[in-house]
Enzyme design. Structure first.
Site, short mmCIF file in Angstrom:
data_model
loop_
_atom_site.label_atom_id
_atom_site.label_comp_id
_atom_site.label_asym_id
_atom_site.label_seq_id
_atom_site.Cartn_x
_atom_site.Cartn_y
_atom_site.Cartn_z
CG HIS A 1 -0.36 0.10 2.55
ND1 HIS A 1 0.53 -0.83 3.04
CD2 HIS A 1 -0.51 1.04 3.54
CE1 HIS A 1 0.88 -0.48 4.28
NE2 HIS A 1 0.29 0.65 4.59
CG HIS B 1 0.02 4.36 4.83
ND1 HIS B 1 -0.80 3.58 5.60
CD2 HIS B 1 -0.72 5.47 4.50
CE1 HIS B 1 -1.96 4.20 5.77
NE2 HIS B 1 -1.93 5.34 5.10
CG ASP C 1 5.04 2.90 7.17
OD1 ASP C 1 4.18 3.36 6.39
OD2 ASP C 1 4.76 2.16 8.12
CG HIS C 2 4.20 -0.38 4.24
ND1 HIS C 2 4.16 -1.70 4.60
CD2 HIS C 2 3.84 0.33 5.34
CE1 HIS C 2 3.76 -1.80 5.87
NE2 HIS C 2 3.55 -0.59 6.34
CG HIS D 1 -4.05 -0.06 6.48
ND1 HIS D 1 -4.01 0.00 7.85
CD2 HIS D 1 -2.98 0.67 6.06
CE1 HIS D 1 -2.98 0.73 8.22
NE2 HIS D 1 -2.35 1.16 7.17
CG ASP E 1 0.58 -1.56 7.69
OD1 ASP E 1 1.41 -2.47 7.83
OD2 ASP E 1 0.85 -0.35 7.78
CG HIS F 1 3.73 -2.33 10.77
ND1 HIS F 1 2.78 -1.51 11.33
CD2 HIS F 1 4.13 -1.70 9.64
CE1 HIS F 1 2.59 -0.46 10.57
NE2 HIS F 1 3.40 -0.55 9.53
#
Lengths: 302, 302
Positions: free
Chosen positions: B62, B64, B66-67, B140, B210, B268
């Protein structure tokens, strides 16, 4: 007067030998300015205890990934940490489109004002209470800008005890700081030298960004106290350096010498080099006060 | 049969306590699959000696940061290292727009084919000689997908010496691997068990990405050998976890238990936690074979 530069990343292009892509933080008293922001900058800031919250201005020299790919992570982390105070971001025009697209993709709204200023002609691009920042176009494979940071300082500093004893009103402080005399209410002239002393001269720092060897930069960086000039290659790679719009040790030192700077910092080392000692040796052969820009090290502008 | 997972980043959102944002590498014999690619992934790969050149498929769950914020640096570094072989990239549709805009901004043309596959409905999204990969929509804050990696294996393995002595032609190998008998040229039937032996069962790995606590995932991840389920929070933060579309230790372990997986890996972790031991204790209280996903550690799927 604390005026210092902390190196967060000193490598070019592909990270290598534990070296990170370009990022550095300039500190002047409480103010902090981030110059370029390669991937991992926020991690380097944590490692070297540079506070994200104190950064007020960010300057991105050009759109090669090793100079800006850490920016999105830094900006979103500042948001997740509930930053409220504004950030002034200076960079190539396309940068804000990339940021906006990424914010849109993650449905993120930053909780602080992000004020974007596209780079263009050479001019003053930022000014705070303590510093002015100018952009300087440099010659690279894509549009690229260097930056000059000049401390703002009045020529004269008030002597507090004298100011008190003569009961000098606030309204004339600026006149005194600029070197003027003071006339008392009863018409006496108190000479400036009795009420003030000379400040140390204002300091300056110039960042070359990525650039081909360009003698016109010596003129633009004339007389700065500290110059960071890229040295992607050693002197035997002059042809390759030219082809890739980069510079060698000798070329960086030649600019420093002609510009009459006090100190030269060299960095943006190619990923092909493990041992950096030859960089320092070669630069010093032309300009004695040359030093390697090492990650985690703070250099004083003096 | 080597089938293993190496953790490159196990933290959520803002990097903290030296922990990096999400990235992991799945290895199956010579093949390597990158799952998510937070900022600094290429640096973590260098640190843990994971070869960039062997990665053939990348899966981004996805958008976000941090991914995925390490992806652009990784792709451009692969280009600078003169990669020629193609990369299959699976991710949300907007990802390719962001990549293309960044390539355009830096005037970069990758020297290898980057083949983009947008994620959508739950289905098989990739297949190689050794593995099939399926996407699984998870719940999510924004669109998000988990992935299931299933080893491809014929039920039966040929016994080389017997194949030679009966001079079995290549054309019937597949029939034998699927359990069929062999009829010789002169009409004799050689039973399958004389020419083959059973393979160990094919292994599987599921990555939850997530997700909020969602019991329907237990059905989708049913019977996998190893499940990585996010545990952003400890059990006392269940309300916050739900509000932010994340899961707690207890919830992750509950999914593992209901899915009947062999092993649960948890990761995570929220940036608010320094000490991770309580994560393991809480998860084990529900599902004994739970383990922390630690950076630089390789976990075997068995």
């Amino acid at each position: 007067m604390s005026f210092s530069l902390t190196i967060l990343g000193n490598n070019s292009a592909v990270p290598a030998f534990g070296r990170n892509p370009t990022a550095q933080v300039l500190q002047l008293q409480g103010e902090q300015f981030l110059i370029d922001c390669g991937e991992g900058t926020q991690l380097q800031m944590a490692k070297f205890k540079v506070k994200k919250s104190k950064i007020s201005h960010i300057f991105i020299s050009h759109m090669h990934g090793d100079h800006y790919l850490g920016l999105m992570g830094l900006l979103t982390s500042m948001g997740l940490l509930s930053r409220k105070s504004e950030i002034h971001l200076h960079g190539p025009a396309l940068l804000i489109d990339i940021i906006n697209l990424q914010l849109e993709a993650s449905h993120t709204e930053l909780p602080y004002p992000l004020i974007f200023h596209p780079l263009g002609d050479d001019r003053v691009i930022a000014e705070t209470e303590k510093i002015t920042v100018s952009s300087v176009r440099v010659k690279h494979g894509i549009e690229c800008w260097g930056f000059i940071f000049r401390e703002k300082k009045n020529p004269r500093r008030l002597l507090a005890d004298k100011i008190r004893s003569y009961q000098v009103p606030h309204a004339v402080f600026e006149t005194l700081q600029q070197g003027g005399d003071y006339m008392t209410e009863d018409g006496r002239i108190i000479p400036n030298t009795e009420l003030t002393e000379a400040h140390e001269p204002a300091k300056s720092y110039a960042y070359s960004a990525d650039t081909i060897f360009d003698l016109s930069l010596a003129e633009k960086f004339k007389g700065v106290d500290m110059l960071y000039h890229e040295t992607t290659y050693l002197k035997d790679q002059e042809t390759k350096a030219g082809e890739r719009f980069h510079s060698t040790t000798i070329q960086a030192a030649e600019i420093a010498k002609r510009a009459g700077v006090k100190k030269l910092l060299i960095g943006h080392f190619s990923s092909k080099y493990d041992d950096l000692r030859t960089f320092a040796i070669e630069a010093k052969s032309i300009f004695e006060n040359s030093e390697l820009a090492l990650e985690g090290t703070t250099y004083w502008v003096s």
